[in-house]
Design a protein around this motif. Structure first.
Motif, PDB file in Angstrom:
ATOM      1  N   ASP A  54       2.463   2.584   3.136  1.00  0.00           N
ATOM      2  CA  ASP A  54       3.436   1.765   3.833  1.00  0.00           C
ATOM      3  C   ASP A  54       4.835   2.188   3.217  1.00  0.00           C
ATOM      4  O   ASP A  54       5.747   1.700   3.760  1.00  0.00           O
ATOM      5  N   ARG A  55       4.788   2.970   2.321  1.00  0.00           N
ATOM      6  CA  ARG A  55       6.064   3.246   1.620  1.00  0.00           C
ATOM      7  C   ARG A  55       7.053   4.383   2.225  1.00  0.00           C
ATOM      8  O   ARG A  55       6.290   5.250   2.727  1.00  0.00           O
ATOM      9  N   PRO A  56       8.286   4.254   2.326  1.00  0.00           N
ATOM     10  CA  PRO A  56       8.920   5.522   3.064  1.00  0.00           C
ATOM     11  C   PRO A  56       8.741   6.436   1.990  1.00  0.00           C
ATOM     12  O   PRO A  56       8.813   6.436   0.781  1.00  0.00           O
TER      13      PRO A  56
ATOM     14  N   LYS B 253       0.728  -1.380   0.172  1.00  0.00           N
ATOM     15  CA  LYS B 253      -0.094   0.065   0.025  1.00  0.00           C
ATOM     16  C   LYS B 253       0.835   1.210   0.096  1.00  0.00           C
ATOM     17  O   LYS B 253       1.951   1.279   0.744  1.00  0.00           O
TER      18      LYS B 253
END
Lengths: 465, 149
Positions: B42-44, B39
């Motif tokens: 959720d990514r940095p 998702k």
């Protein structure tokens, strides 16, 4: 989806290892139409293998596959058994007695040796030790690195060498918000290293870096990357290699090396120098490494088969640290055949072979199958291939019913093994994330197995999985 | 999302809760399972250098890239593939997997390929996910020859 109707109960598969290749094997099995149960065995209490303890802390994107693995782990029919070690807690034979098939996915765990005098002097390290140390791997967390030295030589020109060099070269403040282990930050903050030599036995056109990693190494803050223009002059065979369209990565690397060679004087605090056509001959020093002796090489042979041959000349670099990153080796597993030359389990597209004969129920995937090549995603295609063959053997494998994970758990309980299940891991994971919060880090890893298990002893209310 | 498209918008499936208890099954050629999807939240947050599928995929759709993708970011229509830039982790595993060199990291793309960034982003969001290698299109070998690979 009706294929399982007449089958004698589910197919129980034990997967040994919880890194990318293990998880992608589990994924392929769980996505198949077969009725599959998976027991994933891992020697640490924590899953994800090199995605947790290999991928560099400043590459958080490359850790994202953990989210994928987490979802695979939460799929019905999947059981995680961490803190369980083959040979210590359970044998391959016992896995095979309780499961229809065993997939070995334990990777290539040790570094190749240079095989030169002085290799074990103080100050000479493997990339695995250093990477494991900064990533908080319990096997390596107590290692010491004397970063009071000013010059470090890194032998090898692949992405692991790039990671080692970049982590050492980067201003430590750029790592503080990553999941790098606290003990590593303390030591890196005091580092005196100013000069890095990254040495390869062949030329710039054969360097194994992916161009993305090389580009990154050339743009570290307050650090300049340089190369020798003479070494960037290519012979005819190298030009042929670069003309090949499938060799685009080498062409991009070459552009970067030439840019590094054009570098004019810089007042950067640190410098990375790429050296080519040089093989380590000896590490020299009294108490510890004081210098490395390199044999100069020339390339012989035709395009894509060029080998480095010693030219007879040598040169020396004064240095206090040497990191070798010239490849990994798989480790033999006592009950299984081993290919000493390739350091893999002998196999035919994933079926483990004894001589020419496949051993029933035994499979291998990932680095232990094909050798240490490729990146995370490469293992997905590889594991799909192994699982395809495993499923083709499905009718012969399922002749007898097996107890699966229940039988294995019983065995472990009888032996007093404290295995770590998925909800245990989720608790460890949450505790790590919590520990990281006050420093603004995504997590602060536990670096000792006892500390991980202590978290579980302290928990009275288990989480819902 | 544009309503005239034949493929449904699958964004509602991205939440874990919407999956059945064994979300990884079944696995068929027309798979729309999205379990592996990362998702975007959720990514940095960091500088992105997205990867893009470009012209050469057209009428090939070899899909080797899909098998090499560690996070399932490929989407497909009848003619070609697209990468969802919000899911792609920029690992580059797909680049050498493509037999016709259709995939580029944006920083390395040839001149004139700029529009492909938007095309990948737009199309991937409205097309179904594919998660495993499939048979290439019937036109793939002819197209490969034409492209001289």
């Amino acid at each position: 989806m009706q294929t399982g109707r007449n089958a004698p109960g589910p197919l129980h598969v034990a997967v040994v290892g919880s890194g990318p290749s293990g998880f992608y094997a589990a994924e392929a099995l769980l996505r198949s139409e077969a009725d599959v149960r998976i027991s994933m065995i891992e020697r640490l209490p924590t899953p994800y293998g090199l995605v947790r303890s290999g991928v560099a802390p400043d590459h958080p994107n490359l850790k994202q596959p953990m989210i994928v693995y987490d979802r695979i782990a939460r799929t019905e029919g999947f059981s995680f058994l961490g803190n369980v070690m083959i040979g210590r807690d359970v044998t391959v034979d016992e896995l095979l007695a309780t499961h229809h098939a065993v997939v070995m996915a334990c990777g290539a765990q040790v570094d190749k040796r240079m095989g030169i005098p002085g290799e074990d002097l103080r100050g000479s390290h493997t990339a695995t030790e250093f990477v494991g140390w900064y990533n908080g791997h319990p096997d390596h967390r107590d290692r010491t690195f004397d970063l009071s030295q000013e010059v470090a030589v890194i032998v090898g020109q692949g992405n692991v060498a790039a990671d080692v060099c970049r982590i050492l070269a980067k201003p430590v403040d750029e790592l503080r918000q990553s999941d790098i282990s606290a003990h590593a930050i303390e030591v890196l903050a005091e580092s005196k290293i100013r000069e890095f030599y990254v040495v390869g036995r062949r030329g710039p056109a054969q360097a194994k870096f992916t161009s993305k990693e090389l580009r990154e190494l050339g743009s570290v803050t307050d650090c300049v990357a340089v190369a020798n223009a003479d070494e960037c002059i290519l012979n005819e065979q190298c030009e042929k290699e670069l003309a090949e369209r499938s060799n685009m990565n080498a062409t991009k690397n070459m552009e970067l090396f030439r840019r590094f060679a054009d570098q004019i004087a810089s007042d950067a605090r640190r410098r990375i120098t790429f050296r080519f056509f040089a093989s380590p001959k000896e590490l020299v020093g009294q108490e510890r490494v004081e210098k490395i002796v390199l044999t100069r090489n020339r390339l012989e042979g035709i395009a894509f088969s060029q080998v480095a041959r010693p030219s007879g000349e040598t040169e020396e670099i004064d240095c206090g640290l040497v990191f070798r990153s010239i490849g990994y080796r798989g480790v033999p597993i006592s009950e299984l055949p081993f290919d000493e030359d390739r350091s893999v389990l002998p196999n035919k597209v994933g079926r483990i072979l004894e001589g020419d004969r496949p051993l029933p129920g035994l499979y291998v995937t990932g680095w232990l199958k094909r050798g240490p090549s490729g990146i995370i995603g490469t293992n997905r295609a590889d594991s799909m291939e192994t699982v395809e063959n495993l499923l083709a053997d499905f009718p012969s494998l399922t002749a007898d019913p097996k107890p699966g994970v229940g039988g294995l758990q019983q065995l472990l309980e009888e032996r007093g093994v404290r295995s770590v299940n998925l909800s245990d891991w989720i608790n460890i994971d949450s505790a790590e994330v919590e520990r990281g919060k006050k420093e603004g880090k995504p997590r602060e890893k536990f670096t000792r197995i006892d500390d991980m298990l202590d978290v579980l002893a302290d928990i009275t209310c288990p989480v819902r999985v | 999302m544009q309503k005239q498209l034949s493929h449904p918008d699958l964004s509602g499936l991205l939440e874990l809760d919407s999956l059945n208890s064994r979300g990884l099954r079944p696995f068929t050629a027309a798979d729309k399972v999205t379990l592996g999807r990362v998702k975007p939240q959720d990514r940095p947050k960091e500088t992105r250098l997205p990867h893009i599928v470009t012209d050469n995929c057209q009428r090939c759709r070899f899909t080797d890239c899909v098998g090499h993708c560690p996070v399932e970011c490929f989407h497909s229509d009848d003619e070609r593939l697209y990468i969802d830039p919000d899911v792609c982790i920029d690992c580059g595993a797909c680049i050498p997997a493509c037999p016709v060199q259709a995939i580029y990291e944006v920083i390395d793309m040839p001149d004139g390929y700029l529009p492909w960034i938007e095309i990948n982003a737009e199309r991937s969001r409205m097309l179904p996910l594919i998660i495993a290698k499939q048979d290439p299109l019937p036109t793939a070998e002819a197209r490969r020859k034409e492209l001289d690979f």
